[in-house]
Motif scaffolding. Structure first.
Motif, PDB file in Angstrom:
ATOM      1  N   THR A  31      -8.082  -2.219  -4.237  1.00 32.39           N
ATOM      2  CA  THR A  31      -8.356  -2.949  -2.987  1.00 32.39           C
ATOM      3  C   THR A  31      -9.479  -2.243  -2.216  1.00 32.39           C
ATOM      4  OG1 THR A  31      -5.963  -3.311  -2.983  1.00 32.39           O
ATOM      5  CG2 THR A  31      -7.184  -4.166  -1.107  1.00 32.39           C
ATOM      6  N   ASP A  83      -8.273   1.882   3.656  1.00 38.61           N
ATOM      7  CA  ASP A  83      -7.665   2.287   2.392  1.00 38.61           C
ATOM      8  C   ASP A  83      -6.570   1.289   1.998  1.00 38.61           C
ATOM      9  OD1 ASP A  83      -7.022   3.824   0.166  1.00 38.61           O
ATOM     10  OD2 ASP A  83      -6.707   5.679   1.283  1.00 38.61           O
ATOM     11  N   GLY A  84      -6.160   1.337   0.757  1.00 39.24           N
ATOM     12  CA  GLY A  84      -5.061   0.505   0.267  1.00 39.24           C
ATOM     13  C   GLY A  84      -3.731   1.232   0.408  1.00 39.24           C
ATOM     14  N   ALA A  85      -2.668   0.636  -0.116  1.00 37.01           N
ATOM     15  CA  ALA A  85      -1.342   1.271  -0.096  1.00 37.01           C
ATOM     16  C   ALA A  85      -0.496   0.682  -1.219  1.00 37.01           C
ATOM     17  CB  ALA A  85      -0.654   1.039   1.242  1.00 37.01           C
ATOM     18  N   ASP A  86       0.520   1.426  -1.615  1.00 40.71           N
ATOM     19  CA  ASP A  86       1.445   0.937  -2.645  1.00 40.71           C
ATOM     20  C   ASP A  86       2.630   0.218  -2.035  1.00 40.71           C
ATOM     21  OD1 ASP A  86       0.118   2.041  -5.055  1.00 40.71           O
ATOM     22  OD2 ASP A  86       0.372   3.880  -3.923  1.00 40.71           O
ATOM     23  N   LYS A  96       1.718   5.908  -0.598  1.00 41.97           N
ATOM     24  CA  LYS A  96       0.430   5.869  -1.281  1.00 41.97           C
ATOM     25  C   LYS A  96       0.466   6.871  -2.436  1.00 41.97           C
ATOM     26  CE  LYS A  96      -3.410   5.827   1.028  1.00 41.97           C
ATOM     27  NZ  LYS A  96      -3.935   4.933  -0.008  1.00 41.97           N
ATOM     28  N   GLY A  97      -0.622   6.878  -3.200  1.00 43.05           N
ATOM     29  CA  GLY A  97      -0.702   7.852  -4.274  1.00 43.05           C
ATOM     30  C   GLY A  97      -0.512   7.265  -5.653  1.00 43.05           C
ATOM     31  N   GLY A  98      -0.483   5.909  -5.735  1.00 39.63           N
ATOM     32  CA  GLY A  98      -0.436   5.282  -7.052  1.00 39.63           C
ATOM     33  C   GLY A  98      -1.626   5.718  -7.904  1.00 39.63           C
ATOM     34  N   GLY A 100      -2.964   8.664  -7.366  1.00 42.52           N
ATOM     35  CA  GLY A 100      -2.913  10.133  -7.367  1.00 42.52           C
ATOM     36  C   GLY A 100      -3.865  10.792  -6.381  1.00 42.52           C
ATOM     37  N   ALA A 101      -4.347  10.026  -5.406  1.00 43.86           N
ATOM     38  CA  ALA A 101      -5.356  10.577  -4.482  1.00 43.86           C
ATOM     39  C   ALA A 101      -4.797  10.791  -3.067  1.00 43.86           C
ATOM     40  CB  ALA A 101      -6.556   9.627  -4.424  1.00 43.86           C
ATOM     41  N   HIS A 102      -3.455  10.728  -2.937  1.00 42.71           N
ATOM     42  CA  HIS A 102      -2.878  10.688  -1.583  1.00 42.71           C
ATOM     43  C   HIS A 102      -3.156  11.919  -0.728  1.00 42.71           C
ATOM     44  CE1 HIS A 102       0.205  12.424  -4.219  1.00 42.71           C
ATOM     45  NE2 HIS A 102       0.448  13.206  -3.197  1.00 42.71           N
ATOM     46  N   GLU A 105      -6.517  11.339   0.666  1.00 45.96           N
ATOM     47  CA  GLU A 105      -6.414  10.111   1.472  1.00 45.96           C
ATOM     48  C   GLU A 105      -5.729  10.409   2.806  1.00 45.96           C
ATOM     49  OE1 GLU A 105      -6.112   6.645  -1.936  1.00 45.96           O
ATOM     50  OE2 GLU A 105      -4.302   7.723  -1.422  1.00 45.96           O
TER      51      GLU A 105
HETATM   52  C1  5RP Z   1      -4.413   5.707  -4.425  1.00 44.99           C
HETATM   53  C2  5RP Z   1      -3.680   4.858  -3.452  1.00 44.99           C
HETATM   54  C3  5RP Z   1      -4.029   3.406  -3.433  1.00 44.99           C
HETATM   55  O1  5RP Z   1      -4.443   3.074  -2.156  1.00 44.99           O
HETATM   56  C4  5RP Z   1      -2.823   2.607  -3.792  1.00 44.99           C
HETATM   57  O2  5RP Z   1      -2.382   3.037  -5.070  1.00 44.99           O
HETATM   58  C5  5RP Z   1      -3.117   1.103  -3.823  1.00 44.99           C
HETATM   59  O3  5RP Z   1      -3.953   0.799  -4.881  1.00 44.99           O
HETATM   60  P1  5RP Z   1      -4.396  -0.689  -5.221  1.00 44.99           P
HETATM   61  O4  5RP Z   1      -5.263  -1.131  -4.082  1.00 44.99           O
HETATM   62  O5  5RP Z   1      -5.145  -0.566  -6.520  1.00 44.99           O
HETATM   63  O6  5RP Z   1      -3.142  -1.506  -5.359  1.00 44.99           O
HETATM   64  O7  5RP Z   1      -2.846   5.295  -2.699  1.00 44.99           O
HETATM   65  O8  5RP Z   1      -3.935   7.029  -4.394  1.00 44.99           O
END
Ligand code: 5RP
Length: 219
Positions: A31, A83-86, A96-98, A100-102, A105
């Motif tokens: 995203t 930023d996005g989120a899980d 967050k951290g899907g 691995g950058a949390h 972030e």
């Molecule tokens: C990366 C994240 C992303 O923001 C989270 O995983 C959402 O990703 P996507 O927009 O691909 O669904 O926290 O560490």
């Protein structure tokens, strides 16, 4: 519902909050990538000048490839982080951290004057219940796993993955009755660098893409 279109719509809406001359935190994930691509297009059209602070090596490479000027938190404070989120709950606590950058972030979001999360509708939940990504020093893995088991967590090593900082991720299933308390508790385990719960630093705005439309939610 078309999830990719929803992500793009959320990213396009977030662009409306960007002003000329801003310093922008640039998130990580699919995203956030849409946002960065749209941002680069607007810069190329000559309507906008911004400085970006990337939240990961992947984002840095994408932004540099698209010709976006970059800097660091040491040199600039972001006016806005996108930023996005899980997962996102009703109080705007996040997981967050899907990607691995949390850790980075969270640093960028915390340093930013304003924080906007962009997402598709699958991310909105009543209660956070996704696994919590926990970044861990490689030599502390076993001690951290033991501590997590003691507090009722089920840690699983993210296979074939190291973070930008050269560390491991333990994706941990755990009850989250109080996101703020658990965020602090997990970070107090020796060897943990940071975890993916964002309860101390929540976004002021969540922009949810819904197909071609968006819903802007404010806390
Ligand atoms: C990366 C994240 C992303 O923001 C989270 O995983 C959402 O990703 P996507 O927009 O691909 O669904 O926290 O560490």
């Amino acid at each position: 519902m078309d999830l990719e279109l929803s992500k793009k719509s959320a990213a396009a809406k977030a662009l409306e909050y960007v002003e000329d001359g801003m310093v922008l935190g640039l998130g990580t994930g699919s995203t956030a990538n849409y946002f960065i691509e749209l941002l680069a297009e607007k810069i190329k059209e000559g309507n906008l000048s911004i400085i970006g602070i990337p939240t990961s090596t992947r984002t840095k490479e994408l932004a540099l490839g698209l010709g976006i000027e970059l800097s660091t938190l040491e040199q600039h404070q972001p006016d806005l982080d996108v930023d996005g989120a899980d997962q996102i709950d009703a109080e705007f606590n996040l997981i967050k951290g899907g990607g691995g950058a949390h850790t980075r972030e969270k640093k960028v979001a915390t340093a930013s004057k304003r924080f906007i999360v962009i997402a598709d509708p699958t991310k909105l939940v009543d209660r956070l219940d996704w696994h919590v990504p926990i970044e861990v020093l490689p030599h502390s893995r076993e001690q951290v796993e033991q501590k997590l088991l003691e507090i009722g967590g089920k840690p699983e090593l993210r296979e074939n993955f190291t973070t930008d900082g050269g560390n491991l991720i333990l994706d941990t299933k755990i009850e989250i009755p109080d996101a703020l308390e658990l965020e602090s508790r997990l970070n107090s385990i020796p060897g943990v660098i940071d975890n993916g719960i964002f309860a101390k630093r929540r976004p002021e705005l969540v922009i949810m893409g819904k197909g071609e439309g968006t819903k802007v939610m404010e806390r």
